[in-house]
Design a protein around this motif. Structure first.
Motif, PDB file in Angstrom:
ATOM      1  N   LEU B 129       0.821  -1.206   0.000  1.00 28.69           N
ATOM      2  CA  LEU B 129       0.000   0.000   0.000  1.00 28.69           C
ATOM      3  C   LEU B 129       0.853   1.253   0.000  1.00 28.69           C
ATOM      4  CD1 LEU B 129      -2.743  -1.058   2.517  1.00 28.69           C
ATOM      5  CD2 LEU B 129      -2.875  -0.962   0.032  1.00 28.69           C
ATOM      6  N   MET B 130       1.872   1.199   0.822  1.00 26.62           N
ATOM      7  CA  MET B 130       2.735   2.384   0.912  1.00 26.62           C
ATOM      8  C   MET B 130       3.450   2.619  -0.403  1.00 26.62           C
ATOM      9  SD  MET B 130       4.213   1.329   4.542  1.00 26.62           S
ATOM     10  CE  MET B 130       3.100   1.016   5.881  1.00 26.62           C
ATOM     11  N   GLY B 136       1.687   6.227  -6.860  1.00 26.33           N
ATOM     12  CA  GLY B 136       0.541   6.983  -7.349  1.00 26.33           C
ATOM     13  C   GLY B 136       0.795   8.472  -7.466  1.00 26.33           C
ATOM     14  N   MET B 137       1.739   8.959  -6.682  1.00 22.87           N
ATOM     15  CA  MET B 137       2.057  10.373  -6.738  1.00 22.87           C
ATOM     16  C   MET B 137       2.665  10.771  -8.087  1.00 22.87           C
ATOM     17  SD  MET B 137       4.086  11.674  -3.472  1.00 22.87           S
ATOM     18  CE  MET B 137       3.998  10.329  -2.353  1.00 22.87           C
ATOM     19  N   PHE B 138       3.484   9.882  -8.615  1.00 23.29           N
ATOM     20  CA  PHE B 138       4.303  10.298  -9.758  1.00 23.29           C
ATOM     21  C   PHE B 138       3.534  10.614 -11.031  1.00 23.29           C
ATOM     22  CE2 PHE B 138       7.711   8.680  -7.074  1.00 23.29           C
ATOM     23  CZ  PHE B 138       8.564   9.754  -7.163  1.00 23.29           C
ATOM     24  N   PRO B 139       2.563   9.773 -11.397  1.00 18.56           N
ATOM     25  CA  PRO B 139       1.860  10.133 -12.633  1.00 18.56           C
ATOM     26  C   PRO B 139       1.193  11.495 -12.521  1.00 18.56           C
ATOM     27  CG  PRO B 139       1.336   7.886 -12.002  1.00 18.56           C
ATOM     28  CD  PRO B 139       2.098   8.490 -10.876  1.00 18.56           C
ATOM     29  N   LEU B 140       0.819  11.884 -11.322  1.00 21.73           N
ATOM     30  CA  LEU B 140       0.208  13.199 -11.159  1.00 21.73           C
ATOM     31  C   LEU B 140       1.252  14.301 -11.284  1.00 21.73           C
ATOM     32  CD1 LEU B 140      -2.354  12.855  -8.246  1.00 21.73           C
ATOM     33  CD2 LEU B 140      -2.671  12.687 -10.699  1.00 21.73           C
ATOM     34  N   LEU B 141       2.318  14.146 -10.506  1.00 23.82           N
ATOM     35  CA  LEU B 141       3.346  15.180 -10.504  1.00 23.82           C
ATOM     36  C   LEU B 141       3.987  15.320 -11.881  1.00 23.82           C
ATOM     37  CD1 LEU B 141       5.083  14.322  -7.139  1.00 23.82           C
ATOM     38  CD2 LEU B 141       3.409  16.104  -7.606  1.00 23.82           C
ATOM     39  N   ALA B 180      -4.876  -0.538  -6.178  1.00 25.19           N
ATOM     40  CA  ALA B 180      -4.771   0.122  -4.871  1.00 25.19           C
ATOM     41  C   ALA B 180      -6.020  -0.169  -4.044  1.00 25.19           C
ATOM     42  CB  ALA B 180      -4.594   1.626  -5.062  1.00 25.19           C
ATOM     43  N   THR B 181      -7.193  -0.079  -4.666  1.00 23.48           N
ATOM     44  CA  THR B 181      -8.441  -0.291  -3.927  1.00 23.48           C
ATOM     45  C   THR B 181      -8.518  -1.718  -3.393  1.00 23.48           C
ATOM     46  OG1 THR B 181      -9.393   1.145  -5.594  1.00 23.48           O
ATOM     47  CG2 THR B 181     -10.926   0.066  -4.109  1.00 23.48           C
ATOM     48  N   ALA B 423      15.247  15.163  -5.298  1.00 23.20           N
ATOM     49  CA  ALA B 423      14.502  15.538  -4.091  1.00 23.20           C
ATOM     50  C   ALA B 423      13.186  14.787  -4.034  1.00 23.20           C
ATOM     51  CB  ALA B 423      14.260  17.043  -4.076  1.00 23.20           C
ATOM     52  N   VAL B 424      12.499  14.734  -5.161  1.00 24.98           N
ATOM     53  CA  VAL B 424      11.198  14.073  -5.151  1.00 24.98           C
ATOM     54  C   VAL B 424      11.384  12.562  -4.994  1.00 24.98           C
ATOM     55  CG1 VAL B 424       9.102  13.637  -6.467  1.00 24.98           C
ATOM     56  CG2 VAL B 424      10.113  15.909  -6.473  1.00 24.98           C
ATOM     57  N   TYR B 425      12.401  12.021  -5.647  1.00 22.27           N
ATOM     58  CA  TYR B 425      12.632  10.574  -5.529  1.00 22.27           C
ATOM     59  C   TYR B 425      12.971  10.196  -4.096  1.00 22.27           C
ATOM     60  CZ  TYR B 425      14.893   6.038  -6.112  1.00 22.27           C
ATOM     61  OH  TYR B 425      15.250   4.726  -5.989  1.00 22.27           O
ATOM     62  N   ILE B 426      13.983  10.864  -3.546  1.00 16.78           N
ATOM     63  CA  ILE B 426      14.392  10.548  -2.176  1.00 16.78           C
ATOM     64  C   ILE B 426      13.253  10.891  -1.223  1.00 16.78           C
ATOM     65  CG2 ILE B 426      16.051  11.164  -0.374  1.00 16.78           C
ATOM     66  CD1 ILE B 426      18.079  11.572  -2.686  1.00 16.78           C
ATOM     67  N   GLY B 427      12.530  11.927  -1.548  1.00 18.05           N
ATOM     68  CA  GLY B 427      11.379  12.305  -0.728  1.00 18.05           C
ATOM     69  C   GLY B 427      10.350  11.195  -0.632  1.00 18.05           C
ATOM     70  N   THR B 428      10.111  10.506  -1.748  1.00 23.03           N
ATOM     71  CA  THR B 428       9.126   9.421  -1.657  1.00 23.03           C
ATOM     72  C   THR B 428       9.678   8.264  -0.836  1.00 23.03           C
ATOM     73  OG1 THR B 428       9.873   8.602  -3.796  1.00 23.03           O
ATOM     74  CG2 THR B 428       7.832   9.872  -3.781  1.00 23.03           C
ATOM     75  N   ILE B 429      10.990   8.086  -0.858  1.00 20.94           N
ATOM     76  CA  ILE B 429      11.553   7.044   0.020  1.00 20.94           C
ATOM     77  C   ILE B 429      11.286   7.438   1.470  1.00 20.94           C
ATOM     78  CG2 ILE B 429      13.703   5.945   0.777  1.00 20.94           C
ATOM     79  CD1 ILE B 429      14.677   6.159  -2.111  1.00 20.94           C
ATOM     80  N   GLY B 430      11.433   8.739   1.742  1.00 20.47           N
ATOM     81  CA  GLY B 430      11.127   9.239   3.077  1.00 20.47           C
ATOM     82  C   GLY B 430       9.668   9.017   3.435  1.00 20.47           C
ATOM     83  N   PHE B 431       8.811   9.271   2.481  1.00 23.69           N
ATOM     84  CA  PHE B 431       7.379   9.073   2.673  1.00 23.69           C
ATOM     85  C   PHE B 431       7.082   7.611   2.991  1.00 23.69           C
ATOM     86  CE2 PHE B 431       3.155   8.501   0.429  1.00 23.69           C
ATOM     87  CZ  PHE B 431       2.406   9.142   1.405  1.00 23.69           C
ATOM     88  N   PHE B 432       7.684   6.743   2.215  1.00 19.67           N
ATOM     89  CA  PHE B 432       7.512   5.303   2.374  1.00 19.67           C
ATOM     90  C   PHE B 432       7.966   4.862   3.768  1.00 19.67           C
ATOM     91  CE2 PHE B 432       9.372   1.020   1.894  1.00 19.67           C
ATOM     92  CZ  PHE B 432       8.274   0.331   1.427  1.00 19.67           C
ATOM     93  N   LEU B 433       9.166   5.287   4.127  1.00 22.59           N
ATOM     94  CA  LEU B 433       9.715   4.854   5.411  1.00 22.59           C
ATOM     95  C   LEU B 433       8.920   5.428   6.576  1.00 22.59           C
ATOM     96  CD1 LEU B 433      13.551   5.031   4.717  1.00 22.59           C
ATOM     97  CD2 LEU B 433      12.122   2.999   4.923  1.00 22.59           C
ATOM     98  N   THR B 434       8.481   6.674   6.413  1.00 24.37           N
ATOM     99  CA  THR B 434       7.668   7.272   7.475  1.00 24.37           C
ATOM    100  C   THR B 434       6.431   6.415   7.721  1.00 24.37           C
ATOM    101  OG1 THR B 434       8.418   9.423   6.744  1.00 24.37           O
ATOM    102  CG2 THR B 434       6.511   9.392   8.193  1.00 24.37           C
TER     103      THR B 434
END
Lengths: 1121, 468
Positions: B129-130, B136-141, B180-181, B423-434
């Motif tokens: 899920l994470m 899911g963020m990337f296709p939008l951004l 995802a659902t 930044a965005v790539y590493i940021g999503t790793i941060g998001f994932f780990l959080t």
């Protein structure tokens, strides 16, 4: 005839139309006119505030007054920008024009010719080096938005070059100077007249001695007459004139890139200055002695290119001429030449002498090396075989002796009167070195120069390095500068006057052949600018003269018996018919030839200074379109650098990979230091394959300090090392690599075709051996699909648009790129984004180096031999594929196909996935990575084509085949269409457009007519000619589709390039891109299964194919010697 | 060096490590797992705090990167023409791939009655899920105009426009959102019995209320269990094709195009295998430290490491086969553009990425043939890092290296990610780990009831009990 009703919109009074608003604000037109008249009478000029004063829009008036006050207090450009914004906004609301003094007509009944949304076209002319080129300027509601060549004009034939296309943007340059300035602070023309007038008065006693006027060479009869009258004190006196005698006034002519060499060469050969007028079309063999006569031949380039192309259009059965080029830099002419010899610039004279000696003129004994002697032998044989039908052209930058040599050779070969004519030079000038030299001399004495008028010149920036013009100006009494921008020179002059743009004022000029032109203005001056004629008339002591009346009076005798009708006609046509000079009979003096062969220093490095193909001598440096225009061959943008051959670079331990392959990283160029005598500079180096070894070439016009926000510090300034002794070609006393790296923005990063077959071509013989060679390249003989092919049904009806680009005639001048930019509001992105590969041009001109050899090592070896490198060019637009890969992948349907075969981009619908760009095999799509379009600078809005959307951030865009022009034609057709009597109803209803009803911007600009656009669907039942021109081209055996194997069914196709090689110099056809001469057994059987775009879908296509084929084959055979 | 915790554990009767260390009773299992959640803040391992702090900082980088992107435009990334897709798409595919392991473990392995999946399924599913959230963020951004993303959905609108159903990007929207659902529903359904257990064990009223509310009134009745079993079987059945379909469809983003290096029919299976490969690597990447820190060796035994390594080895070999076939097809096609594409991968300017990919995805994982390495948590963890990097490089090679040199050499250009790409790539790793750290803290990371079932089964096995 201006629009009063519209004008009431000023300052937010949009509701104050007659009959609207409160009573007190109601406009009384009679009252208004009266007030205006008073204003006009009482003031020297009715600037933009006048009208609102008249209508009493108080808050508006006060706001403008405030702005004016601010302006007076401050000299910051920032404030000028503000004011500019205000004035431009007004101009925009007012249909961009200010009220002229003479006539005010309420717009309640619109002038007959103005229909909102429909542009009007006016003939005018663009001048460079004094030569006029006729233009048609497009005006939308009073705003000139684009210029194109005037088809009636002998110098343009409807074509244009990039600088002409770009010149319209100069009009709206936000950095343009806007008010008269006194020591940098804003002032007025009145104050200037008073204060400078005092200096002039003081000079009365000495008949004007000490007054110096500097202007560029020009060909305006009115200006010439005005100067003449000023000096002689003759001419009609008007009320308010102060008659003065200026017999001792000094008039100097100055231009950094000038024609001194040509003038002196003509004088050496003929004893008088004449201009050579070339008839390239009549020549079977053309020898260019370092002459880039297709793109850099003052006043004649467009015409030369057109004539050259007429001899290269294989599909029209042209008898191919043959061009030999001896040059140092790889120029567009050198690239399209059939044979090119790369030599140091000083060696060109020797080659010319060797040719002359073999033809029996001159006594020079030239030692030639193997390559050179082979070249010369073959060339001389060709010249001898074509006596009277050959042509020798000397390059502008070559010394007078080479020009004289060319004249002598032309006479010896019997070309005079046939391929070359000599006429009195239409340009009014003197030898610039002496004319400018005398100014420098005068300036070096303190107080000798009482008043110095620098009219549209910028010597502080572009004078020779050994002339410290800025320093010398300290000796001048009062210096007055007239210029578009407050440039390097304007900055240090006491007075600066804004110069009117050529679209803002009346003028006249002569074309290369002496034809007289009227340049009419399309818009009232945007700012308080003056033209050269205004300033001269002020110096002469005339009361403010109306330039229009002045010119009209001067032309009275010229326009025929009925002055009004004659004047109207010439203003309408732009050019006075029959006003060309008649050729002069001159005799070349063969003894003018140098018998001494110039010694060429084998180790020394020579430098050639050429005008920049984009910004010329630096005058266009603040034009972003031109700065971002790729320079021909190198595709360099936003820079002026040192072009060096790979071998020369290698000697300096700079690798040639810079020229070979950079598709991985941003190209980092090495720095070099250049030294001539005491002058030295440091600049970046670009390795240019094909450049002669032991020589470097630089483009002038870079490194400007005060060009404006766009042009400041772009590129390197080579005027710093350009000395009076060697203005065009000089010897470098030191040339070495220095530390550091520099980023070069090249729009093309990979320079070899990698064995692919996008650009197809062969020699005449290769073509004769295998007329269908271009089609042999297809990976798959015929289209393949698993499904029934539905395209033919879909696209059989209605208008169907397509384009054919002839690679035999394209010279890669890049005019199409700027034309497209002007037409389609395409954004400029700047150097940084160009480095990122984000340029927005909708059309690009690919250039590949053809280097013989197999394998990387051999190619790397051969690239170091300039005589082995060839360049081919290929313009690329959107292919409008019938089976477009971009369309299927767009998730939101933002790119779709129209019924008339256009691949359309719906900007509003685009969300910016960029998938379409990825899936485009041609990569013609352009993405707005940022908000590149400047929609904030008001004045720039005026230039925009109102028929084309300005795209914003995050949206994909690409070539539309100028859909706005197509739609315009369609609407016209719908309005005016009448069903042919015998046409069946359904066909009649389709209202099929004639095939040439639409001209795209690139096609219109193209000097060589290499681009043909039109309606492919020639419906035989309603047309007389069954096969249209475009049909014929598409069916031609030379026609091919790029990447046909991807099954895209492109609508843009190409005609393969045919070179007319001399078999003695290059026996076997070898263009190093494909299997030429390779006979495919299936070649002819292919015809049946082979669908070539549209043409073949009709059953009889094959038969036609063969007919055309044989015909052109015959003609080409005739053409080959 | 093997984990000392595992050393003394006796082998199973079939010669394998047991799936749960003997000695656990039903109560001890519940206690051990739920205690992680109920640990007082003071007693929480310091590794959690350090890890969470780092992850949370990286998350800020994501916010910064997104803010800059949205204010400035797509241009802040290193994209250009011809490389119009870059990090965003690479990362999207990478995260989606990682998100494959969970559903595979819980759905397919459930259907195949692989009991060893029980200890890792919860964890793997949460990770799915994470990862999907990150993906899911990337296709939008990635969009030029992200605020119009909803135009990709078919919804009635005043423009009268539908998405263009021929575009694989629209298929992506459906594939990813369905995945995802279903994953969320499956995961949450599986959580219900445990949430109830947590509710029952909670001492704090508020906590009890929250778990109670989340557990939807689960009371462990036979009827509940019966329905639960049916629901989870149905959901497993529903998820199974999704595991295969999602990455197949993502691979079609490339395969339906005409670009050499994209236009190839082997992409769907090879992408799915790659996804499983990457997903298992990521599960191990997180699981190995967690097992160590929280002393979960009893439930995540050597058996699990061994089995998961084997799955990785197999899927890795499938991927290797895919690479091999790509080369073969390119050569065998005789198509100059395909050949050019291969040549560019081998010796072009980005050849480092291709060879690094071969090293990470093919060469290094061959170590997994050794049992010792398979059961050595540290070495295994290091190999997993190679695989994660390798799978990222694989997408880099496909996306960037194919695009930067396609048909016409005049278009060729280079591409490098800018600091904002990173930044965005590493940021999503941060998001994932959080999210991972929060998950560990608030939910039972191992399925309690399944472990209890396992205890029961082990017991039966040991005492000669027959199958149920």
């Amino acid at each position: 005839m201006k629009r009063i009703e519209e004008n009431t919109n000023f300052g937010g009074h949009s509701d104050r139309r007659p009959g609207k608003g409160d009573k007190g604000d109601r406009i009384n037109l009679v009252e208004m006119r009266k007030t205006l008249q008073q204003l006009t009478d009482s003031q020297e000029s009715t600037q933009f505030s006048s009208f609102s004063e008249a209508v009493g829009a108080k808050d508006f008036t006060s706001s403008v007054k405030m702005k004016m006050e601010e302006l007076k207090d401050s000299v910051e450009r920032r404030d000028f920008m503000k004011l500019m914004g205000a004035s431009a906004a007004l101009a925009g609301v007012a249909g961009c024009t200010k009220q002229p003094k003479e006539l005010i007509v309420p717009y309640v009944d619109a002038p007959e010719e103005i229909v909102p949304g429909k542009p009007l076209f006016f003939a005018t002319a663009f001048t460079q080096n004094g030569y006029a080129t006729g233009l048609l300027a497009e005006s939308h509601m009073g705003r000139p938005t684009k210029v194109d060549g005037n088809p009636e004009h002998p110098a343009s034939h409807g074509a244009s070059n990039a600088q002409m296309q770009g010149s319209v943007l100069n009009l709206y340059d936000p950095d343009r100077s806007q008010v008269v300035r006194r020591r940098g602070k804003s002032s007025s023309w009145q104050v200037l007249k008073r204060e400078v007038g005092e200096v002039l008065d003081a000079a009365k006693a000495t008949n004007g001695a000490g007054i110096h006027i500097v202007l560029r060479p020009h060909s305006s009869p009115t200006l010439a007459k005005q100067i003449e009258e000023m000096i002689s004190g003759s001419g009609d006196a008007n009320e308010g004139d102060e008659q003065k005698s200026w017999s001792d006034i000094s008039v100097h002519y100055y231009e950094p890139v000038n024609r001194d060499n040509a003038r002196k060469g003509a004088r050496a050969a003929f004893g008088e200055v004449v201009d050579a007028v070339y008839e390239v079309e009549k020549a079977e063999v053309v020898l260019s002695l370092d002459a880039d006569f297709l793109t850099n031949c003052p006043g004649q380039s467009l015409r030369n290119a057109r004539q050259f192309a007429n001899r290269r259009r294989v599909v029209d059965g042209a008898r191919l001429n043959r061009v030999y080029s001896v040059e140092a830099m790889l120029t567009p002419t050198g690239a399209v030449a059939d044979h090119r010899l790369a030599v140091k610039p000083s060696r060109v004279a020797a080659i010319g002498q060797a040719v002359a000696a073999k033809l029996g003129v001159g006594s020079a004994e030239v030692a030639l090396n193997e390559v050179e002697s082979k070249f010369v032998d073959a060339l001389v044989k060709d010249l001898k075989d074509n006596r009277g039908d050959s042509l020798v052209i000397a390059g502008e930058q070559q010394p007078p002796s080479v020009h004289a040599l060319a004249h002598v050779l032309n006479e010896k070969l019997g070309n005079v009167g046939h391929t070359v004519n000599y006429i009195e030079s239409p340009v009014v000038t003197e030898d610039i070195d002496s004319s400018f030299g005398s100014l420098v001399e005068a300036l070096s004495e303190p107080d000798a120069v009482k008043a110095l008028f620098l009219l549209d010149v910028n010597p502080v920036y572009d004078s020779p390095a050994d002339v410290d013009f800025a320093g010398l100006m300290a000796n001048a009494g009062v210096a007055v500068h007239l210029g578009h921008n407050l440039d390097e020179t304007g900055e240090i002059c006491q007075w600066h006057i804004p110069l009117t743009h050529y679209l803002e004022t009346w003028n006249d000029a002569r074309a290369f052949d002496g034809s007289l032109n009227i340049c009419q203005p399309l818009i009232q001056p945007l700012y308080r600018s003056k033209s050269i004629l205004n300033v001269i008339s002020f110096i002469a002591g005339k009361a403010d003269q109306d330039i229009y009346k002045l010119i009209r009076k001067g032309w009275e005798g010229l326009v025929g018996d009925d002055p009004e009708a004659g004047w109207r006609k010439v203003v309408h046509d732009g050019v006075l018919a029959g006003s060309a000079f008649t050729p002069k009979t001159v005799k070349a003096n063969a003894s003018a030839l140098d018998s001494d062969v110039a010694e060429v220093d084998a180790d020394g490095i020579e430098i050639t200074y050429l005008p920049d193909p984009s910004v010329y001598d630096g005058s266009y440096a603040n034009n972003p379109w031109l700065q971002e225009l790729p320079k021909p061959i190198s595709t360099l943008v936003w820079d002026t650098v040192v072009f060096v051959s790979p071998a020369t670079a290698k000697k300096m331990k700079a690798s040639a990979d810079g020229a070979d392959d950079r598709s991985n990283t941003i190209p980092r160029a090495r720095y070099v230091s250049l030294k001539i005598g005491e002058f030295k500079t440091k600049a970046a180096m670009l390795i240019q394959p094909g450049h002669a070894d032991g020589a470097v070439t630089v483009y002038l016009g870079g490194g400007r300090r005060r060009a404006g926000n766009v042009g400041n510090d772009v590129g390197f300034d080579f005027y710093k090392i350009r000395t009076s002794a060697g203005l065009n070609i000089a010897k470098l006393s030191k040339f070495q690599r220095v530390g550091g790296q520099y980023k070069l923005a090249l729009l093309q990063d990979h320079h070899q075709m990698e064995g692919r077959n996008h650009v197809r071509g062969t020699t005449v013989k290769g073509y004769q051996d295998n007329p269908r060679f271009a089609k042999d390249h297809h990976e798959f003989g015929h289209e393949f699909t698993m499904y029934r092919n539905t395209y033919d049904d879909i696209y059989a009806k209605g208008n169907q648009w397509g384009m054919v680009i002839d690679l035999s005639t394209c010279i890669g001048c890049n005019a199409c790129i700027t034309a497209c930019q002007a037409e389609n509001n395409t954004s400029v992105v700047g150097k940084k984004e160009c480095l990122n590969g984000r340029e927005m041009h909708w059309i690009r001109v690919d250039r590949y180096y053809n280097v013989p050899g197999h394998g990387k090592a051999e190619i790397a070896e051969n690239i170091h031999d300039p005589n082995k490198v060839k360049a081919v060019v290929m313009p690329v637009v959107c292919f409008h594929c019938e089976n477009a890969p971009c369309e299927t992948v767009c998730p939101v349907g933002a790119t779709v196909h129209s019924n008339d075969g256009l691949n359309q981009m719906v900007y509003n619908r685009c969300v910016g996935t960029r998938y379409c760009s990825n899936n485009c095999p041609y990569k013609v799509r352009r993405f707005n990575f940022y908000k590149f379009a400047d929609d904030e600078t008001e004045v720039l809005k005026l230039q925009r084509n109102p028929d084309v959307t300005v795209r914003l951030r995050g949206v994909m865009e690409k070539c539309t085949y100028c859909v706005q022009r197509i739609n315009k034609a369609r609407i016209e057709q719908k309005v005016h269409y009448k069903k042919p009597e015998n046409a069946p109803e359904d066909i009649a209803n389709r209202a099929i457009l004639p095939e040439d009803a639409v001209v795209t911007a690139c096609q219109q600009a193209c000097p060589t007519q290499a681009i043909t656009f039109g309606n492919l669907n020639s419906d035989e039942s309603i047309k007389d000619n069954a096969a249209t021109k475009l049909d014929q081209l598409k069916r031609h055996e030379l026609s091919y589709n790029v990447l046909q194997e991807v099954n895209t069914r492109p609508r843009t196709s190409y005609l393969a390039r045919i070179r007319n090689n001399n078999e003695e110099l290059e026996a076997t056809p070898n263009d190093a891109h494909g299997h030429h001469g390779h006979h495919d057994d299936h070649g002819h059987h292919d015809d049946h299964g082979h669908k070539q775009g549209h043409g073949d879908k009709k059953g009889h296509g094959d038969e036609k194919d063969h007919d055309n084929g044989h015909e052109s084959e015959k003609d080409v055979k005739k053409g080959s010697h | 060096m093997a984990d000392p915790e595992l050393k003394e554990v006796p082998r199973d009767c079939d010669g394998q490590h047991p799936m749960i260390t003997p000695g656990h009773s039903l109560a001890s299992v519940t206690e051990k797992i739920s205690d992680v959640t109920f640990l007082p803040v003071k007693k929480m391992p310091k590794e959690w705090f350090i890890g969470f702090a780092i992850a949370f900082m990286l998350l800020q980088l994501l916010f910064l990167g997104i803010t800059w992107l949205l204010t400035q435009g797509t241009g802040v990334w290193g994209l250009n023409v011809p490389v119009a897709w870059g990090f965003a798409i690479i990362n999207f595919v990478w995260w989606i791939g990682i998100g494959h392991a969970g559903t595979l473990i819980s759905a397919i392995l459930l259907l195949f009655k692989q009991d060893w999946r029980m200890s890792i399924s919860r964890f793997a599913e949460a990770m799915t899920l994470m990862a999907v959230a990150c993906a899911g963020m990337f296709p939008l951004l990635h969009l030029g105009r992200p605020w119009l993303f909803y135009w990709l959905f078919p919804y009635p609108n005043s423009m009268g426009m539908w998405p263009q159903f021929r575009s694989p990007l629209v298929w992506d929207v459906f594939a990813v959102s369905t995945y995802a659902t279903v994953s969320v529903v499956f995961w949450y359904t599986g959580l219900l019995p445990d949430l109830a257990a947590m509710r029952d064990r909670a001492k704090n009223k508020a906590v009890q209320f929250i778990y109670g509310a989340l557990s939807f009134g689960w009371n462990g009745s036979a009827r509940h269990w019966h329905r639960y079993e049916i629901a989870s079987l149905l959901l497993a059945g529903l998820s199974t094709p999704l595991v295969l379909s999602v990455h197949s469809i993502v691979s079609l983003d490339f395969a339906v195009s005409v670009i050499p290096g994209w236009h190839t029919t082997i992409f769907p299976p090879y992408f799915v295998a790659g996804a499983i490969y990457a997903g298992f690597a990521m599960v191990l990447t997180i699981m190995i430290p967690v097992r160590k820190i929280y002393g979960m060796g009893d439930f995540l035994t050597e058996r699990h490491l061994n089995t998961m390594s084997k799955v990785m080895l197999v899927s890795g070999l499938i991927v290797a086969y895919g690479y091999l076939m790509e080369v073969f097809f390119g050569w065998y096609s005789g198509n100059p553009y395909e050949k050019g594409m291969l040549n560019n991968r081998f010796v072009g300017p980005y050849n480092w990425s291709y060879w690094a990919l071969i090293l990470c995805n093919i060469a290094v994982p061959q170590l997994l043939w050794s049992y010792k390495i398979r059961t050595n948590p540290i070495l295994l963890w290091i190999i997993c890092q190679f695989i994660s990097v390798g799978m990222w490089l694989e997408r880099f090679v496909i996306v960037v290296v194919s695009l930067h040199r396609d048909f016409m050499p005049s278009n060729w250009d280079g591409y490098f990610g800018t600091r904002w790409d990173w930044a965005v790539y590493i940021g999503t790793i941060g998001f994932f780990l959080t999210l991972v750290f929060i998950f560990i803290r608030v939910l039972p990371m191992i399925s309690i009831f399944e472990m209890r079932e396992l205890v029961h089964k082990e017991h039966e096995k040991k005492h000669g009990g027959g199958d149920h």
